[in-house]
Design a protein around this motif. Structure first.
Motif, PDB file in Angstrom:
ATOM      1  N   SER A  47       0.803  -1.273   0.030  1.00 34.41           N
ATOM      2  CA  SER A  47       0.005   0.032  -0.025  1.00 34.41           C
ATOM      3  C   SER A  47       0.878   1.399   0.010  1.00 34.41           C
ATOM      4  O   SER A  47       1.967   1.353   0.611  1.00 34.41           O
ATOM      5  CB  SER A  47      -0.844   0.084   1.327  1.00 34.41           C
ATOM      6  N   LEU A  48       0.448   2.387  -0.845  1.00 28.69           N
ATOM      7  CA  LEU A  48       1.266   3.382  -1.029  1.00 28.69           C
ATOM      8  C   LEU A  48       0.954   4.270   0.348  1.00 28.69           C
ATOM      9  O   LEU A  48       1.612   5.354   0.571  1.00 28.69           O
ATOM     10  CB  LEU A  48       1.218   4.082  -2.259  1.00 28.69           C
ATOM     11  N   ASP A  88      -0.113   1.289   6.208  1.00 28.62           N
ATOM     12  CA  ASP A  88       0.291  -0.210   6.262  1.00 28.62           C
ATOM     13  C   ASP A  88      -0.961  -1.120   6.653  1.00 28.62           C
ATOM     14  O   ASP A  88      -0.746  -2.209   7.226  1.00 28.62           O
ATOM     15  CB  ASP A  88       1.381  -0.436   7.235  1.00 28.62           C
ATOM     16  N   THR A 104      -4.537  -3.355   5.962  1.00 28.72           N
ATOM     17  CA  THR A 104      -5.265  -4.393   5.144  1.00 28.72           C
ATOM     18  C   THR A 104      -5.120  -4.038   3.528  1.00 28.72           C
ATOM     19  O   THR A 104      -5.750  -2.466   3.410  1.00 28.72           O
ATOM     20  CB  THR A 104      -6.200  -4.879   5.456  1.00 28.72           C
ATOM     21  N   ILE A 105      -4.821  -4.575   2.639  1.00 21.61           N
ATOM     22  CA  ILE A 105      -5.049  -3.971   1.257  1.00 21.61           C
ATOM     23  C   ILE A 105      -6.444  -4.795   0.846  1.00 21.61           C
ATOM     24  O   ILE A 105      -6.363  -5.835   0.620  1.00 21.61           O
ATOM     25  CB  ILE A 105      -3.628  -4.819   0.460  1.00 21.61           C
ATOM     26  N   HIS A 106      -7.094  -3.650   0.341  1.00 23.01           N
ATOM     27  CA  HIS A 106      -8.444  -4.178  -0.127  1.00 23.01           C
ATOM     28  C   HIS A 106      -8.444  -3.829  -1.702  1.00 23.01           C
ATOM     29  O   HIS A 106      -7.363  -3.422  -2.397  1.00 23.01           O
ATOM     30  CB  HIS A 106      -9.447  -3.218   0.423  1.00 23.01           C
ATOM     31  N   TYR A 114      -9.868  -1.477  -3.468  1.00 26.28           N
ATOM     32  CA  TYR A 114      -9.847  -0.155  -3.777  1.00 26.28           C
ATOM     33  C   TYR A 114      -8.479   0.532  -3.343  1.00 26.28           C
ATOM     34  O   TYR A 114      -8.255   1.822  -3.314  1.00 26.28           O
ATOM     35  CB  TYR A 114     -10.741   0.570  -3.126  1.00 26.28           C
ATOM     36  N   THR A 115      -7.637  -0.340  -2.612  1.00 29.16           N
ATOM     37  CA  THR A 115      -6.293   0.330  -2.131  1.00 29.16           C
ATOM     38  C   THR A 115      -5.312   0.722  -3.215  1.00 29.16           C
ATOM     39  O   THR A 115      -4.851  -0.110  -3.956  1.00 29.16           O
ATOM     40  CB  THR A 115      -5.450  -0.565  -1.047  1.00 29.16           C
ATOM     41  N   VAL A 116      -4.712   1.965  -3.105  1.00 31.81           N
ATOM     42  CA  VAL A 116      -3.730   2.103  -4.065  1.00 31.81           C
ATOM     43  C   VAL A 116      -2.346   1.761  -3.565  1.00 31.81           C
ATOM     44  O   VAL A 116      -1.749   1.854  -2.560  1.00 31.81           O
ATOM     45  CB  VAL A 116      -3.637   3.926  -4.315  1.00 31.81           C
ATOM     46  N   THR A 117      -1.780   0.792  -4.561  1.00 35.16           N
ATOM     47  CA  THR A 117      -0.712  -0.039  -4.286  1.00 35.16           C
ATOM     48  C   THR A 117       0.443   0.234  -5.359  1.00 35.16           C
ATOM     49  O   THR A 117       0.202   1.102  -6.073  1.00 35.16           O
ATOM     50  CB  THR A 117      -0.774  -1.371  -4.152  1.00 35.16           C
ATOM     51  N   ASN A 118       1.428  -0.267  -4.989  1.00 35.96           N
ATOM     52  CA  ASN A 118       2.775  -0.081  -6.142  1.00 35.96           C
ATOM     53  C   ASN A 118       2.152  -0.816  -7.433  1.00 35.96           C
ATOM     54  O   ASN A 118       2.679  -0.463  -8.498  1.00 35.96           O
ATOM     55  CB  ASN A 118       3.951  -0.854  -5.665  1.00 35.96           C
ATOM     56  N   THR A 130      -1.034  -0.760  -8.591  1.00 33.82           N
ATOM     57  CA  THR A 130      -1.776   0.141  -9.333  1.00 33.82           C
ATOM     58  C   THR A 130      -0.745   1.460  -9.916  1.00 33.82           C
ATOM     59  O   THR A 130      -1.213   2.220 -10.822  1.00 33.82           O
ATOM     60  CB  THR A 130      -2.927   0.750  -8.630  1.00 33.82           C
TER      61      THR A 130
END
Length: 235
Positions: free
Chosen positions: A8-9, A12, A14-16, A18-22, A24
């Protein structure tokens, strides 16, 4: 394998979905790079093309010729979709070779969606264009009548396995190359074998550049083959 881990960007937690990650982030960078090359870089359409326009024209001609040769002239109307697929995959593969970047096409979640889109597109198109005649793709009329039902089941299974093989091939190749480079990089810290390790990393990096283009080509040409089956469902 930490290099393939989505992070997650922002925070820290939980990644869902809709979470903006590396993941995306680098998909967005890939789209931006495509727009810069194919739209901005070639908007001048000069008689003497710039480097960007030359690359864009080479990509356009390469994919156009592939669609025409493999799927036929009546498949040209679907060229924009196939060009988009090729552009996204080749740019994602190349950008993934940059230091500190992320290879989005190493994730089955990304390649799986691309493969499912292709599978859904050609299946729907096959029934829209041919109706029930599309089922002729699974019926091998040249085989003995007694074994045709068995062959039809085999063909049906292989058809539905297409998105699995289509996606795993791309993701597996991209992940494997990067993992090997990481292994060689680990040996570079050992002074006795560091020269050999650095040479191995350089060789693997050159090979990965080649693989980046080859895997984009393989994914695209298989899409053209599937498109041909949808337009001309004759086994």
């Amino acid at each position: 394998m930490d290099q393939f881990k989505p992070v997650s960007l922002f925070g820290d937690g939980t990644i869902h979905w809709y979470t903006v990650t590396n993941v995306t982030l680098w998909m967005a960078i890939t789209v931006l790079a495509i727009v810069l090359l194919l739209v901005v870089g070639s908007r001048g359409r000069a008689m003497v093309p710039s480097k960007g326009q030359s690359i864009a024209e080479l990509m356009y001609g390469f994919v156009y010729k592939m669609v025409e040769d493999v799927a036929g002239k009546d498949a040209i109307r679907y060229f924009p979709y196939i060009m988009t697929l090729f552009s996204f995959i080749v740019f994602a593969n190349i950008l993934g070779l940059l230091p500190l970047s992320f290879t989005t096409t190493s994730h089955i979640a990304v390649t799986g969606v691309l493969a499912l889109l292709v599978f859904s597109f050609v299946t729907i198109l096959g029934f829209v264009k041919n109706g029930s005649k599309f089922l002729a793709l699974f019926w091998i009329s040249s085989a003995p009548l007694a074994v045709r039902p068995l062959l039809a089941v085999i063909e049906l299974i292989s058809y539905f396995v297409r998105p699995v093989s289509h996606s795993i091939r791309l993701a597996g190749n991209m992940m494997a190359g990067h993992a090997v480079i990481k292994v060689f990089a680990g040996f570079a810290a050992i002074a006795a074998i560091s020269p050999v390790s650095i040479l191995a990393i350089t060789a693997m990096y050159g090979l990965e550049i080649l693989v980046a283009f080859i895997q984009a080509y393989v994914f695209t040409i298989l899409t053209c083959v599937y498109l041909k089956d949808a337009l001309h469902p004759v086994h």
